[in-house]
Design a protein around this motif. Structure first.
Motif, PDB file in Angstrom:
ATOM      1  N   ASP A 186       0.832  -1.216   0.000  1.00 27.92           N
ATOM      2  CA  ASP A 186       0.000   0.000   0.000  1.00 27.92           C
ATOM      3  C   ASP A 186       0.859   1.255   0.000  1.00 27.92           C
ATOM      4  OD1 ASP A 186      -2.233  -1.606   0.034  1.00 27.92           O
ATOM      5  OD2 ASP A 186      -2.637  -1.346   2.188  1.00 27.92           O
ATOM      6  N   VAL A 187       1.941   1.261   0.801  1.00 29.75           N
ATOM      7  CA  VAL A 187       2.825   2.428   0.859  1.00 29.75           C
ATOM      8  C   VAL A 187       3.506   2.655  -0.493  1.00 29.75           C
ATOM      9  CG1 VAL A 187       4.967   3.310   1.871  1.00 29.75           C
ATOM     10  CG2 VAL A 187       3.224   2.319   3.346  1.00 29.75           C
ATOM     11  N   ILE A 188       3.960   1.587  -1.119  1.00 31.26           N
ATOM     12  CA  ILE A 188       4.610   1.709  -2.431  1.00 31.26           C
ATOM     13  C   ILE A 188       3.640   2.275  -3.456  1.00 31.26           C
ATOM     14  CG2 ILE A 188       5.550   0.379  -4.367  1.00 31.26           C
ATOM     15  CD1 ILE A 188       6.855  -1.478  -2.307  1.00 31.26           C
ATOM     16  N   ASN A 189       2.453   1.722  -3.488  1.00 32.36           N
ATOM     17  CA  ASN A 189       1.468   2.179  -4.482  1.00 32.36           C
ATOM     18  C   ASN A 189       1.070   3.630  -4.246  1.00 32.36           C
ATOM     19  OD1 ASN A 189       1.362  -0.257  -5.938  1.00 32.36           O
ATOM     20  ND2 ASN A 189      -0.066  -1.147  -4.453  1.00 32.36           N
ATOM     21  N   GLN A 190       0.919   4.020  -2.966  1.00 27.67           N
ATOM     22  CA  GLN A 190       0.575   5.405  -2.655  1.00 27.67           C
ATOM     23  C   GLN A 190       1.724   6.340  -3.021  1.00 27.67           C
ATOM     24  OE1 GLN A 190      -2.598   6.383  -1.449  1.00 27.67           O
ATOM     25  NE2 GLN A 190      -1.782   8.341  -2.181  1.00 27.67           N
ATOM     26  N   THR A 191       2.951   5.914  -2.757  1.00 28.99           N
ATOM     27  CA  THR A 191       4.126   6.718  -3.117  1.00 28.99           C
ATOM     28  C   THR A 191       4.155   6.979  -4.617  1.00 28.99           C
ATOM     29  OG1 THR A 191       5.417   5.844  -1.265  1.00 28.99           O
ATOM     30  CG2 THR A 191       6.655   6.773  -3.100  1.00 28.99           C
ATOM     31  N   LYS A 192       3.891   5.951  -5.396  1.00 28.39           N
ATOM     32  CA  LYS A 192       3.877   6.101  -6.852  1.00 28.39           C
ATOM     33  C   LYS A 192       2.769   7.063  -7.293  1.00 28.39           C
ATOM     34  CE  LYS A 192       7.040   3.101  -8.370  1.00 28.39           C
ATOM     35  NZ  LYS A 192       8.175   3.491  -9.251  1.00 28.39           N
ATOM     36  N   ARG A 193       1.598   6.918  -6.699  1.00 27.72           N
ATOM     37  CA  ARG A 193       0.476   7.804  -7.067  1.00 27.72           C
ATOM     38  C   ARG A 193       0.782   9.260  -6.742  1.00 27.72           C
ATOM     39  NH1 ARG A 193      -2.763   3.331  -5.272  1.00 27.72           N
ATOM     40  NH2 ARG A 193      -2.847   4.175  -3.165  1.00 27.72           N
ATOM     41  N   ASP A 194       1.520   9.472  -5.661  1.00 23.91           N
ATOM     42  CA  ASP A 194       1.819  10.837  -5.219  1.00 23.91           C
ATOM     43  C   ASP A 194       3.058  11.424  -5.897  1.00 23.91           C
ATOM     44  OD1 ASP A 194      -0.345  10.628  -3.547  1.00 23.91           O
ATOM     45  OD2 ASP A 194       0.834  10.185  -1.743  1.00 23.91           O
ATOM     46  N   GLY A 195       3.703  10.653  -6.752  1.00 20.41           N
ATOM     47  CA  GLY A 195       4.873  11.157  -7.453  1.00 20.41           C
ATOM     48  C   GLY A 195       6.177  11.024  -6.697  1.00 20.41           C
ATOM     49  N   GLY A 196       6.176  10.254  -5.597  1.00 17.39           N
ATOM     50  CA  GLY A 196       7.408  10.025  -4.842  1.00 17.39           C
ATOM     51  C   GLY A 196       8.245   8.923  -5.467  1.00 17.39           C
ATOM     52  N   ARG A 197       9.424   8.751  -4.940  1.00 14.21           N
ATOM     53  CA  ARG A 197      10.338   7.735  -5.458  1.00 14.21           C
ATOM     54  C   ARG A 197      10.420   6.545  -4.501  1.00 14.21           C
ATOM     55  NH1 ARG A 197      15.553  11.529  -6.208  1.00 14.21           N
ATOM     56  NH2 ARG A 197      14.872  12.009  -4.065  1.00 14.21           N
TER      57      ARG A 197
END
Length: 340
Positions: A236-247
């Motif tokens: 969930d954290v990885i997917n949210q990071t990707k959605r938010d434009g994080g690395r």
């Protein structure tokens, strides 16, 4: 590509024999994927290269004191075993040396509380041992076993915890995920306060990590298999990071192999567990990882091939050349490399 393409000259004195204190005082070479630019810094300056919203993926495996010495009951011969993988409650796949003294049916005694019988000799030479234990197995192993340090480390390790990450939790590795050895609890807390997310996967590292590539054609190499687990909260954290434009920045090649195994197998990052023998070398298309924190790896190893796949072959080999010239410390207890 040829295995020999990944060779580089390394003076023996640059192979780190002992860990540096404190953990985050090690040097760090920053390498830009976009233009190959290099900067030299210290690991405790990691925050300078990260942004709020980035996510670090850490492997929370814990190294077993997996090196044990047994006396053969019938002859008194001493044989060294390294526990690789649990195959049942008291069944373990092991490396044995000398193997000719550990044949099927041979019984060994390790202490008053621990003994074993060789149940099977596998085609690759590994042994399946069935243990008899007076007490809880891992507690007894902790009193009998030694840390399975890599063969290039000749110095005695005085503090076994220095071959564990500060966030190690899940027992099962035969080697440490060494990129994580640079972190301190204070550094992790500082990064979290800054806005960097931290999430955990488990990959139990096998000794195949240290086995040389024996074929000249890289594509013909057969990777060892390792167990991994991707928790739902990390997915969930990885997917949210990707959605938010994080690395998504993997700490170590083991974390990288975990997220890329999941992305390759399922086409997405999701909760799962299983075995992986993923082999990442130049030409591989990354599914998830945007950055990598790693150590400096052995010449002609699968690990330097993975780094080359991510940073580019020429860029990677040039960075290693500079690291040698700058007298960085290499391998498990050595310095770090940040690739973004």
């Amino acid at each position: 590509m040829k295995t020999s393409d990944f060779f580089y000259d390394l003076p023996q004195e640059l192979i780190a024999q002992t860990p540096i204190e404190p953990r985050d005082a090690s040097r760090m070479l920053y390498l830009s994927r976009s233009n190959g630019a290099i900067e030299h810094t210290k690991f405790h300056n990691l925050k300078d290269y990260l942004k709020p919203g980035d996510c670090l993926i850490l492997n929370n495996t814990r190294v077993l004191p997996a090196r044990i010495f047994g006396t053969r009951v019938d002859t008194g011969a001493v044989v060294e075993f390294v526990l690789l993988r649990q195959r049942g409650t008291l069944l373990w796949e092991c490396i044995a040396g000398p193997g000719k003294k550990a044949k099927e049916g041979n019984a060994f005694r390790f202490s008053d509380d621990l003994s074993a019988v060789v149940k099977e000799v596998l085609p690759d030479g590994n042994r399946i041992l069935e243990f008899t234990c007076n007490g809880e197995f891992f507690a007894v192993l902790d009193t009998v076993g030694q840390m399975p340090l890599p063969p290039y480390i000749k110095e005695k390790l005085n503090d076994r915890e220095r071959y564990q990450t500060v966030y190690s939790k899940e027992l099962g590795s035969a080697a440490a995920p060494t990129a994580g050895l640079h972190f301190t609890p204070e550094l992790l807390n500082d990064l979290i306060a800054y806005g960097v997310k931290v999430a955990y996967v488990t990959l139990h590292v096998g000794l195949g990590t240290f086995r040389p590539v024996k074929v000249e054609d890289v594509t013909q190499h057969k990777m060892h298999t390792e167990y991994y687990y991707m928790p739902k909260e990390t997915a969930d954290v990885i997917n949210q990071t990707k959605r938010d434009g994080g690395r998504v920045i993997c700490v170590g090649t083991t974390s990288c192999r975990t997220v890329e195994s999941v992305g390759t197998k399922y086409g997405e990052i999701c909760e799962c567990l299983g075995d992986t023998d993923i082999f990442i070398y130049p030409g591989y298309q990354f599914k998830c990882m945007d950055g990598l924190i790693t150590n400096f790896h052995l010449p002609e190893s699968t690990l330097i091939m993975l780094v080359s796949a991510f940073a580019g072959y020429e860029t990677t080999m040039n960075a290693y050349k500079i690291a040698v010239e700058e007298r960085y410390r290499f391998f498990s207890f050595g310095d770090a490399m940040l690739i973004l």
